[in-house]
Design a protein around this motif. Structure first.
Motif, PDB file in Angstrom:
ATOM      1  N   MET A  14       0.847  -1.181   0.000  1.00  0.00           N
ATOM      2  CA  MET A  14       0.000   0.000   0.000  1.00  0.00           C
ATOM      3  C   MET A  14       0.894   1.246   0.000  1.00  0.00           C
ATOM      4  O   MET A  14       1.541   1.542   1.009  1.00  0.00           O
ATOM      5  N   PHE A  15       0.941   1.932  -1.121  1.00  0.00           N
ATOM      6  CA  PHE A  15       1.813   3.096  -1.269  1.00  0.00           C
ATOM      7  C   PHE A  15       1.070   4.408  -1.077  1.00  0.00           C
ATOM      8  O   PHE A  15       1.673   5.469  -1.139  1.00  0.00           O
ATOM      9  N   ASN A  16      -0.235   4.343  -0.862  1.00  0.00           N
ATOM     10  CA  ASN A  16      -0.991   5.568  -0.631  1.00  0.00           C
ATOM     11  C   ASN A  16      -1.325   5.674   0.855  1.00  0.00           C
ATOM     12  O   ASN A  16      -1.278   4.702   1.589  1.00  0.00           O
ATOM     13  N   GLY A  17      -1.644   6.867   1.283  1.00  0.00           N
ATOM     14  CA  GLY A  17      -1.948   7.087   2.684  1.00  0.00           C
ATOM     15  C   GLY A  17      -0.724   7.575   3.446  1.00  0.00           C
ATOM     16  O   GLY A  17       0.268   8.004   2.863  1.00  0.00           O
ATOM     17  N   ARG A  18      -0.830   7.505   4.771  1.00  0.00           N
ATOM     18  CA  ARG A  18       0.207   8.035   5.643  1.00  0.00           C
ATOM     19  C   ARG A  18       0.582   7.011   6.708  1.00  0.00           C
ATOM     20  O   ARG A  18      -0.234   6.187   7.087  1.00  0.00           O
ATOM     21  N   LEU A  77       6.942   9.294   4.285  1.00  0.00           N
ATOM     22  CA  LEU A  77       7.212  10.560   3.613  1.00  0.00           C
ATOM     23  C   LEU A  77       5.917  11.327   3.360  1.00  0.00           C
ATOM     24  O   LEU A  77       5.868  12.553   3.516  1.00  0.00           O
ATOM     25  N   HIS A  78       4.859  10.614   2.995  1.00  0.00           N
ATOM     26  CA  HIS A  78       3.553  11.254   2.814  1.00  0.00           C
ATOM     27  C   HIS A  78       3.103  11.919   4.107  1.00  0.00           C
ATOM     28  O   HIS A  78       2.510  12.997   4.084  1.00  0.00           O
ATOM     29  N   ASP A  79       3.372  11.279   5.239  1.00  0.00           N
ATOM     30  CA  ASP A  79       2.949  11.813   6.526  1.00  0.00           C
ATOM     31  C   ASP A  79       3.644  13.137   6.832  1.00  0.00           C
ATOM     32  O   ASP A  79       3.093  13.973   7.536  1.00  0.00           O
ATOM     33  N   THR A  80       4.850  13.324   6.302  1.00  0.00           N
ATOM     34  CA  THR A  80       5.564  14.579   6.521  1.00  0.00           C
ATOM     35  C   THR A  80       5.274  15.598   5.421  1.00  0.00           C
ATOM     36  O   THR A  80       5.893  16.654   5.375  1.00  0.00           O
ATOM     37  N   GLY A  81       4.362  15.255   4.510  1.00  0.00           N
ATOM     38  CA  GLY A  81       3.961  16.179   3.462  1.00  0.00           C
ATOM     39  C   GLY A  81       4.816  16.117   2.212  1.00  0.00           C
ATOM     40  O   GLY A  81       4.763  17.008   1.372  1.00  0.00           O
ATOM     41  N   GLU A 109       2.549  16.038   9.594  1.00  0.00           N
ATOM     42  CA  GLU A 109       1.885  17.305   9.313  1.00  0.00           C
ATOM     43  C   GLU A 109       0.580  17.302  10.095  1.00  0.00           C
ATOM     44  O   GLU A 109      -0.165  16.322  10.058  1.00  0.00           O
ATOM     45  N   PRO A 110       0.289  18.386  10.811  1.00  0.00           N
ATOM     46  CA  PRO A 110      -0.967  18.400  11.577  1.00  0.00           C
ATOM     47  C   PRO A 110      -2.176  18.413  10.635  1.00  0.00           C
ATOM     48  O   PRO A 110      -2.142  19.027   9.578  1.00  0.00           O
ATOM     49  N   GLY A 111      -3.182  17.714  11.032  1.00  0.00           N
ATOM     50  CA  GLY A 111      -4.408  17.674  10.235  1.00  0.00           C
ATOM     51  C   GLY A 111      -4.258  16.860   8.966  1.00  0.00           C
ATOM     52  O   GLY A 111      -3.300  16.113   8.788  1.00  0.00           O
ATOM     53  N   ASP A 112      -5.211  17.041   8.074  1.00  0.00           N
ATOM     54  CA  ASP A 112      -5.183  16.318   6.806  1.00  0.00           C
ATOM     55  C   ASP A 112      -4.191  16.981   5.857  1.00  0.00           C
ATOM     56  O   ASP A 112      -3.956  18.182   5.929  1.00  0.00           O
ATOM     57  N   ASN A 113      -3.622  16.180   4.960  1.00  0.00           N
ATOM     58  CA  ASN A 113      -2.830  16.735   3.873  1.00  0.00           C
ATOM     59  C   ASN A 113      -3.284  16.043   2.594  1.00  0.00           C
ATOM     60  O   ASN A 113      -4.242  15.276   2.593  1.00  0.00           O
ATOM     61  N   GLN A 114      -2.590  16.285   1.488  1.00  0.00           N
ATOM     62  CA  GLN A 114      -3.029  15.746   0.201  1.00  0.00           C
ATOM     63  C   GLN A 114      -2.980  14.224   0.141  1.00  0.00           C
ATOM     64  O   GLN A 114      -3.539  13.616  -0.762  1.00  0.00           O
ATOM     65  N   TYR A 115      -2.305  13.581   1.111  1.00  0.00           N
ATOM     66  CA  TYR A 115      -2.170  12.127   1.105  1.00  0.00           C
ATOM     67  C   TYR A 115      -3.176  11.438   2.023  1.00  0.00           C
ATOM     68  O   TYR A 115      -3.210  10.222   2.094  1.00  0.00           O
ATOM     69  N   GLY A 116      -3.959  12.217   2.756  1.00  0.00           N
ATOM     70  CA  GLY A 116      -4.987  11.620   3.594  1.00  0.00           C
ATOM     71  C   GLY A 116      -5.043  12.245   4.976  1.00  0.00           C
ATOM     72  O   GLY A 116      -4.326  13.196   5.282  1.00  0.00           O
ATOM     73  N   PRO A 117      -5.902  11.690   5.827  1.00  0.00           N
ATOM     74  CA  PRO A 117      -6.030  12.210   7.183  1.00  0.00           C
ATOM     75  C   PRO A 117      -4.811  11.851   8.038  1.00  0.00           C
ATOM     76  O   PRO A 117      -4.098  10.914   7.763  1.00  0.00           O
ATOM     77  N   PRO A 119      -2.776  10.139  10.643  1.00  0.00           N
ATOM     78  CA  PRO A 119      -2.972   8.855  11.305  1.00  0.00           C
ATOM     79  C   PRO A 119      -2.894   8.941  12.825  1.00  0.00           C
ATOM     80  O   PRO A 119      -3.282   8.003  13.522  1.00  0.00           O
ATOM     81  N   LYS A 120      -2.409  10.063  13.358  1.00  0.00           N
ATOM     82  CA  LYS A 120      -2.361  10.225  14.810  1.00  0.00           C
ATOM     83  C   LYS A 120      -3.748  10.495  15.393  1.00  0.00           C
ATOM     84  O   LYS A 120      -3.957  10.307  16.579  1.00  0.00           O
ATOM     85  N   LEU A 121      -4.659  10.940  14.547  1.00  0.00           N
ATOM     86  CA  LEU A 121      -6.000  11.256  15.024  1.00  0.00           C
ATOM     87  C   LEU A 121      -6.930  10.092  14.741  1.00  0.00           C
ATOM     88  O   LEU A 121      -7.114   9.698  13.604  1.00  0.00           O
ATOM     89  N   GLU A 122      -7.475   9.555  15.774  1.00  0.00           N
ATOM     90  CA  GLU A 122      -8.442   8.483  15.604  1.00  0.00           C
ATOM     91  C   GLU A 122      -9.799   9.036  16.013  1.00  0.00           C
ATOM     92  O   GLU A 122     -10.041   9.292  17.187  1.00  0.00           O
ATOM     93  N   SER A 123     -10.643   9.262  15.043  1.00  0.00           N
ATOM     94  CA  SER A 123     -11.961   9.869  15.233  1.00  0.00           C
ATOM     95  C   SER A 123     -11.852  11.209  15.963  1.00  0.00           C
ATOM     96  O   SER A 123     -12.603  11.481  16.892  1.00  0.00           O
ATOM     97  N   GLY A 124     -10.853  12.009  15.567  1.00  0.00           N
ATOM     98  CA  GLY A 124     -10.738  13.363  16.097  1.00  0.00           C
ATOM     99  C   GLY A 124      -9.990  13.486  17.402  1.00  0.00           C
ATOM    100  O   GLY A 124      -9.782  14.574  17.891  1.00  0.00           O
ATOM    101  N   VAL A 125      -9.603  12.379  18.009  1.00  0.00           N
ATOM    102  CA  VAL A 125      -8.910  12.418  19.300  1.00  0.00           C
ATOM    103  C   VAL A 125      -7.475  11.977  19.093  1.00  0.00           C
ATOM    104  O   VAL A 125      -7.233  10.897  18.553  1.00  0.00           O
TER     105      VAL A 125
END
Length: 127
Positions: A14-18, A77-81, A109-117, A119-125
């Motif tokens: 899986m190469f997409n996502g964070r 890398l996606h997770d860092t934008g 990167e805080p919040g969502d970026n172009q690669y997805g939501p 992953p540190k946030l699980e249902s907003g928490v």
């Protein structure tokens, strides 16, 4: 251990996502531990090749985790934008590896970026 198994079972190619730092670094840690253990077994059984620097079991393991290792690095890398193409820096001796190491240590990167939501946030928490 769950982080390692999750990468192998659920996110094999899986190469997409964070991917969080925790997911990436636990995967790296278990790969290092497995490589050391397999190196010892290869040495004991006589299947270690000094010229190539790898044994039979270690080589098979390396081939088995090559695609998941690339995939989790791209997701990190996606997770860092950054795009996954930054992984090609690994081909630049010394400097490329150091730059990638720095990128892998950066926080998400805080919040969502172009690669997805995030992953540190699980249902907003935060987790």
């Amino acid at each position: 251990m769950n982080w390692y198994l999750d990468v192998l079972k659920n996110k094999y190619a899986m190469f997409n996502g964070r991917a969080r730092r925790k997911e990436y670094w636990f995967f790296v840690l278990f790969n290092i531990l497995a490589s050391i253990a397999l190196g010892i077994v290869d040495t004991i059984t006589g299947t270690f090749n000094d010229e190539m620097g790898v044994g039979l079991l270690g080589g098979i393991y390396w081939l088995a985790v090559l695609i998941p290792a690339i995939a989790v690095a791209v997701r990190r890398l996606h997770d860092t934008g950054r795009t996954g193409w930054w992984l090609l820096l690994a081909f630049i001796p010394v400097i490329g590896g150091l730059v990638l190491l720095i990128f892998m240590v950066f926080d998400s990167e805080p919040g969502d970026n172009q690669y997805g939501p995030n992953p540190k946030l699980e249902s907003g928490v935060p987790v």
